[in-house]
Motif scaffolding. Structure first.
Motif, PDB file in Angstrom:
ATOM      1  N   GLN A   1     -43.896 -31.292  48.530  1.00  0.00           N
ATOM      2  CA  GLN A   1     -43.909 -30.467  49.659  1.00  0.00           C
ATOM      3  C   GLN A   1     -43.070 -30.759  50.831  1.00  0.00           C
ATOM      4  O   GLN A   1     -43.247 -31.795  51.106  1.00  0.00           O
ATOM      5  N   SER A   2     -42.418 -29.698  51.295  1.00  0.00           N
ATOM      6  CA  SER A   2     -41.820 -30.023  52.535  1.00  0.00           C
ATOM      7  C   SER A   2     -42.297 -29.690  53.636  1.00  0.00           C
ATOM      8  O   SER A   2     -43.262 -29.028  53.685  1.00  0.00           O
ATOM      9  N   PHE A   3     -41.986 -30.479  54.927  1.00  0.00           N
ATOM     10  CA  PHE A   3     -42.680 -30.289  56.076  1.00  0.00           C
ATOM     11  C   PHE A   3     -41.784 -30.546  57.371  1.00  0.00           C
ATOM     12  O   PHE A   3     -40.568 -30.888  57.210  1.00  0.00           O
ATOM     13  N   GLU A   4     -42.032 -29.579  58.352  1.00  0.00           N
ATOM     14  CA  GLU A   4     -41.217 -29.420  59.441  1.00  0.00           C
ATOM     15  C   GLU A   4     -42.061 -29.884  60.564  1.00  0.00           C
ATOM     16  O   GLU A   4     -43.259 -29.333  60.793  1.00  0.00           O
ATOM     17  N   GLY A   5     -41.709 -30.601  61.764  1.00  0.00           N
ATOM     18  CA  GLY A   5     -42.416 -30.979  62.784  1.00  0.00           C
ATOM     19  C   GLY A   5     -41.885 -31.990  63.682  1.00  0.00           C
ATOM     20  O   GLY A   5     -40.535 -31.886  63.790  1.00  0.00           O
ATOM     21  N   PRO A   6     -42.417 -32.980  64.149  1.00  0.00           N
ATOM     22  CA  PRO A   6     -41.771 -33.890  65.057  1.00  0.00           C
ATOM     23  C   PRO A   6     -40.977 -34.712  63.942  1.00  0.00           C
ATOM     24  O   PRO A   6     -39.752 -35.275  64.508  1.00  0.00           O
ATOM     25  N   PHE A   7     -41.156 -34.639  62.790  1.00  0.00           N
ATOM     26  CA  PHE A   7     -40.299 -35.374  61.682  1.00  0.00           C
ATOM     27  C   PHE A   7     -40.016 -34.184  60.815  1.00  0.00           C
ATOM     28  O   PHE A   7     -41.086 -33.282  60.526  1.00  0.00           O
ATOM     29  N   SER A   8     -39.030 -34.083  60.130  1.00  0.00           N
ATOM     30  CA  SER A   8     -38.979 -33.167  58.791  1.00  0.00           C
ATOM     31  C   SER A   8     -38.696 -33.983  57.610  1.00  0.00           C
ATOM     32  O   SER A   8     -38.053 -35.038  57.848  1.00  0.00           O
ATOM     33  N   GLY A   9     -39.025 -33.381  56.459  1.00  0.00           N
ATOM     34  CA  GLY A   9     -38.703 -34.192  55.228  1.00  0.00           C
ATOM     35  C   GLY A   9     -39.733 -33.548  54.129  1.00  0.00           C
ATOM     36  O   GLY A   9     -40.151 -32.474  54.189  1.00  0.00           O
ATOM     37  N   ARG A  10     -39.979 -34.410  53.083  1.00  0.00           N
ATOM     38  CA  ARG A  10     -40.543 -34.215  52.002  1.00  0.00           C
ATOM     39  C   ARG A  10     -41.736 -35.347  51.614  1.00  0.00           C
ATOM     40  O   ARG A  10     -41.423 -36.346  51.929  1.00  0.00           O
ATOM     41  N   ALA A  11     -42.946 -34.593  51.286  1.00  0.00           N
ATOM     42  CA  ALA A  11     -44.001 -35.810  50.885  1.00  0.00           C
ATOM     43  C   ALA A  11     -43.948 -35.361  49.291  1.00  0.00           C
ATOM     44  O   ALA A  11     -43.851 -34.317  48.753  1.00  0.00           O
ATOM     45  N   LEU A  12     -44.087 -36.594  48.652  1.00  0.00           N
ATOM     46  CA  LEU A  12     -44.128 -36.546  47.123  1.00  0.00           C
ATOM     47  C   LEU A  12     -45.312 -37.292  46.632  1.00  0.00           C
ATOM     48  O   LEU A  12     -45.512 -38.659  46.917  1.00  0.00           O
ATOM     49  N   LEU A  13     -45.838 -36.705  45.524  1.00  0.00           N
ATOM     50  CA  LEU A  13     -46.757 -37.404  44.817  1.00  0.00           C
ATOM     51  C   LEU A  13     -45.992 -37.532  43.310  1.00  0.00           C
ATOM     52  O   LEU A  13     -45.826 -36.680  42.656  1.00  0.00           O
ATOM     53  N   ILE A  14     -45.845 -38.975  42.982  1.00  0.00           N
ATOM     54  CA  ILE A  14     -44.861 -39.047  41.880  1.00  0.00           C
ATOM     55  C   ILE A  14     -45.592 -39.907  40.816  1.00  0.00           C
ATOM     56  O   ILE A  14     -46.306 -41.119  41.041  1.00  0.00           O
ATOM     57  N   PHE A  15     -45.502 -39.930  39.496  1.00  0.00           N
ATOM     58  CA  PHE A  15     -45.818 -40.572  38.649  1.00  0.00           C
ATOM     59  C   PHE A  15     -45.119 -40.532  37.187  1.00  0.00           C
ATOM     60  O   PHE A  15     -44.494 -39.564  37.108  1.00  0.00           O
ATOM     61  N   PRO A  16     -45.200 -41.302  36.370  1.00  0.00           N
ATOM     62  CA  PRO A  16     -44.555 -41.206  35.097  1.00  0.00           C
ATOM     63  C   PRO A  16     -44.941 -40.000  34.179  1.00  0.00           C
ATOM     64  O   PRO A  16     -46.105 -39.629  34.139  1.00  0.00           O
ATOM     65  N   GLU A  17     -43.951 -39.352  33.737  1.00  0.00           N
ATOM     66  CA  GLU A  17     -44.219 -37.963  33.059  1.00  0.00           C
ATOM     67  C   GLU A  17     -45.245 -38.283  32.025  1.00  0.00           C
ATOM     68  O   GLU A  17     -46.251 -37.302  31.731  1.00  0.00           O
ATOM     69  N   ALA A  18     -45.297 -39.253  31.344  1.00  0.00           N
ATOM     70  CA  ALA A  18     -46.260 -39.608  30.079  1.00  0.00           C
ATOM     71  C   ALA A  18     -47.421 -39.552  30.771  1.00  0.00           C
ATOM     72  O   ALA A  18     -48.781 -39.316  29.875  1.00  0.00           O
ATOM     73  N   GLN A  19     -47.822 -39.742  32.010  1.00  0.00           N
ATOM     74  CA  GLN A  19     -49.212 -39.930  32.235  1.00  0.00           C
ATOM     75  C   GLN A  19     -49.713 -38.703  33.061  1.00  0.00           C
ATOM     76  O   GLN A  19     -50.886 -38.380  33.430  1.00  0.00           O
ATOM     77  N   SER A  20     -48.972 -37.631  32.767  1.00  0.00           N
ATOM     78  CA  SER A  20     -49.238 -36.500  33.607  1.00  0.00           C
ATOM     79  C   SER A  20     -50.488 -35.611  32.945  1.00  0.00           C
ATOM     80  O   SER A  20     -51.397 -35.053  33.827  1.00  0.00           O
ATOM     81  N   LEU A  21     -50.539 -35.485  31.732  1.00  0.00           N
ATOM     82  CA  LEU A  21     -51.827 -34.966  31.203  1.00  0.00           C
ATOM     83  C   LEU A  21     -53.175 -35.967  31.542  1.00  0.00           C
ATOM     84  O   LEU A  21     -54.189 -35.057  31.555  1.00  0.00           O
ATOM     85  N   GLU A  22     -52.839 -37.086  31.379  1.00  0.00           N
ATOM     86  CA  GLU A  22     -53.992 -37.937  31.723  1.00  0.00           C
ATOM     87  C   GLU A  22     -54.664 -37.838  33.068  1.00  0.00           C
ATOM     88  O   GLU A  22     -55.661 -37.759  33.368  1.00  0.00           O
ATOM     89  N   LEU A  23     -53.673 -37.388  34.058  1.00  0.00           N
ATOM     90  CA  LEU A  23     -54.222 -37.197  35.316  1.00  0.00           C
ATOM     91  C   LEU A  23     -54.672 -35.904  35.447  1.00  0.00           C
ATOM     92  O   LEU A  23     -55.886 -35.635  36.148  1.00  0.00           O
ATOM     93  N   VAL A  24     -54.270 -34.916  34.764  1.00  0.00           N
ATOM     94  CA  VAL A  24     -55.035 -33.612  34.762  1.00  0.00           C
ATOM     95  C   VAL A  24     -56.378 -33.526  34.281  1.00  0.00           C
ATOM     96  O   VAL A  24     -57.242 -33.047  34.536  1.00  0.00           O
ATOM     97  N   ARG A  25     -56.269 -34.351  33.055  1.00  0.00           N
ATOM     98  CA  ARG A  25     -57.655 -34.402  32.314  1.00  0.00           C
ATOM     99  C   ARG A  25     -58.563 -35.286  33.363  1.00  0.00           C
ATOM    100  O   ARG A  25     -59.862 -34.667  33.280  1.00  0.00           O
ATOM    101  N   SER A  26     -58.255 -36.290  34.056  1.00  0.00           N
ATOM    102  CA  SER A  26     -59.236 -36.816  35.059  1.00  0.00           C
ATOM    103  C   SER A  26     -59.640 -36.094  36.058  1.00  0.00           C
ATOM    104  O   SER A  26     -60.687 -36.209  36.471  1.00  0.00           O
TER     105      SER A  26
END
Lengths: 124, 216
Positions: free
Chosen positions: B71-96
């Motif tokens: 998600q990008s953001f603008e304000g006193p700082f601008s930039g991006r926030a990221l939630l990152i994990f290994p692709e192989a764990q994506s389904l496990e995260l969704v399942r949880s």
């Protein structure tokens, strides 16, 4: 028993909301909308509305402002993880509650109890 | 705009780390509520680095196939926030998050959508907390899901050649009883050192006003 409009572009968010309603108010009827336009088309048929803030196109606060014009007394809530003071203050100015994501049964239950009370008071 | 971390005093660096910590801690609380399991966090790291160095930090000890909600953001700082994990764990995260009662087909159907909403909740709570702490307003974009290696996520190839340095904050998390680990990271374009110092100074002054003995 009331009819509640849930407005959120995310299917997961609508699933979470529906699951909470099954626990808290299983007898109430849920109507889902995925955009502001859908919501405005459905609004006159419901008693209460819960509106996501971060949606494509019209955001939740703009939508609540538009609903407020035609439904000055309807219990409304803005639902968001964007709990910035400014967002919460703007919801209050529109006489809408703010319910934080992730959604909890406690927070939703408190809003719905308050809403039911207001609807009973204003009932003709 | 180039910035040198040495231009920030020790207290200013500490304050930046603390602001980041409040944001990611709130994000971890949200993640915990969503998955219903304890989320273990590392100590947050705050660095001023090139995008390339940042990309290597998230690949360290990981597969280079990553998935991120950003998600990008603008304000006193601008930039991006990221939630990152290994692709192989994506389904496990969704399942949880959606619950174990859903079939694998349902989980696959929901994957993209669930990742976007999860990122939306977690990153918004992080950024909103930071905005509240700084008493500023931040505008945030809709979430998007990206897949690739660290360089892809941090836009190393397409990024500006000049001003390549970014303020990089990250914290790694592990979800207890689930084979899931990942990062919450903030990548901020650097404002002028003067603007950065002003924001941090106001934060420090705010804390000093609240300290015992200064209560109104």
């Amino acid at each position: 028993m009331y009819k509640v409009l849930v407005v959120d572009d995310s299917k997961l968010a609508r699933m979470v909301m529906a699951s909470a309603f099954r626990r808290i108010r299983p007898e109430w009827e849920l109507v889902e909308a995925t955009s502001a336009d859908d919501a405005l088309a459905a609004i006159s048929a419901v008693d209460i509305a819960l509106v996501d803030f971060n949606m494509p196109g019209t955001d939740g606060l703009e939508l609540v402002a538009r609903i407020r014009k035609s439904h000055p007394k309807m219990p409304l809530a803005v639902v968001s993880a964007n709990l910035q003071d400014e967002i919460i203050a703007r919801a209050r100015e529109l006489n809408a509650a703010f319910v934080a994501k992730p959604l909890t049964d406690e927070a939703l239950g408190a809003f719905l109890s308050g809403a039911a009370l207001r609807l009973r008071k204003t009932a003709p | 705009m180039k910035i040198d971390v040495r231009e920030l005093s020790q207290i200013e660096q500490d304050a930046l780390a603390e602001i980041a910590n409040m944001g990611v801690s709130r994000a971890a609380t949200s993640l915990r509520q969503m998955v219903g399991e304890q989320v273990l966090l590392s100590v947050p790291a705050v660095n001023i680095v090139t995008r390339q160095a940042a990309s290597r930090l998230v690949e360290k000890g990981n597969t280079t196939k990553l998935v991120a909600v950003q998600q990008s953001f603008e304000g006193p700082f601008s930039g991006r926030a990221l939630l990152i994990f290994p692709e192989a764990q994506s389904l496990e995260l969704v399942r949880s998050i959606v619950g174990d009662e859903h079939s694998l087909e349902d989980v696959i159907d929901l994957e993209h959508e669930a990742l976007a909403e999860t990122g939306n909740v977690i990153l918004n709570s992080c950024l909103a907390t930071i905005a509240n702490v700084l008493r500023r307003t931040m505008r945030m974009s809709l979430p998007s899901v990206v897949r690739g290696d660290g360089e892809m996520l941090f836009d190393v190839r397409g990024g500006p050649a000049d001003g390549n340095l970014v303020l990089f904050l990250y914290i790694d998390f592990t979800i207890k009883n689930r084979d899931i680990h990942g990062f919450i990271s903030l990548l901020m374009d650097l404002p002028s050192i003067t603007a950065l110092k002003k924001i941090v100074r106001e934060f420090i002054d705010g804390i000093e006003r609240q300290s015992p003995g200064n209560v109104d």
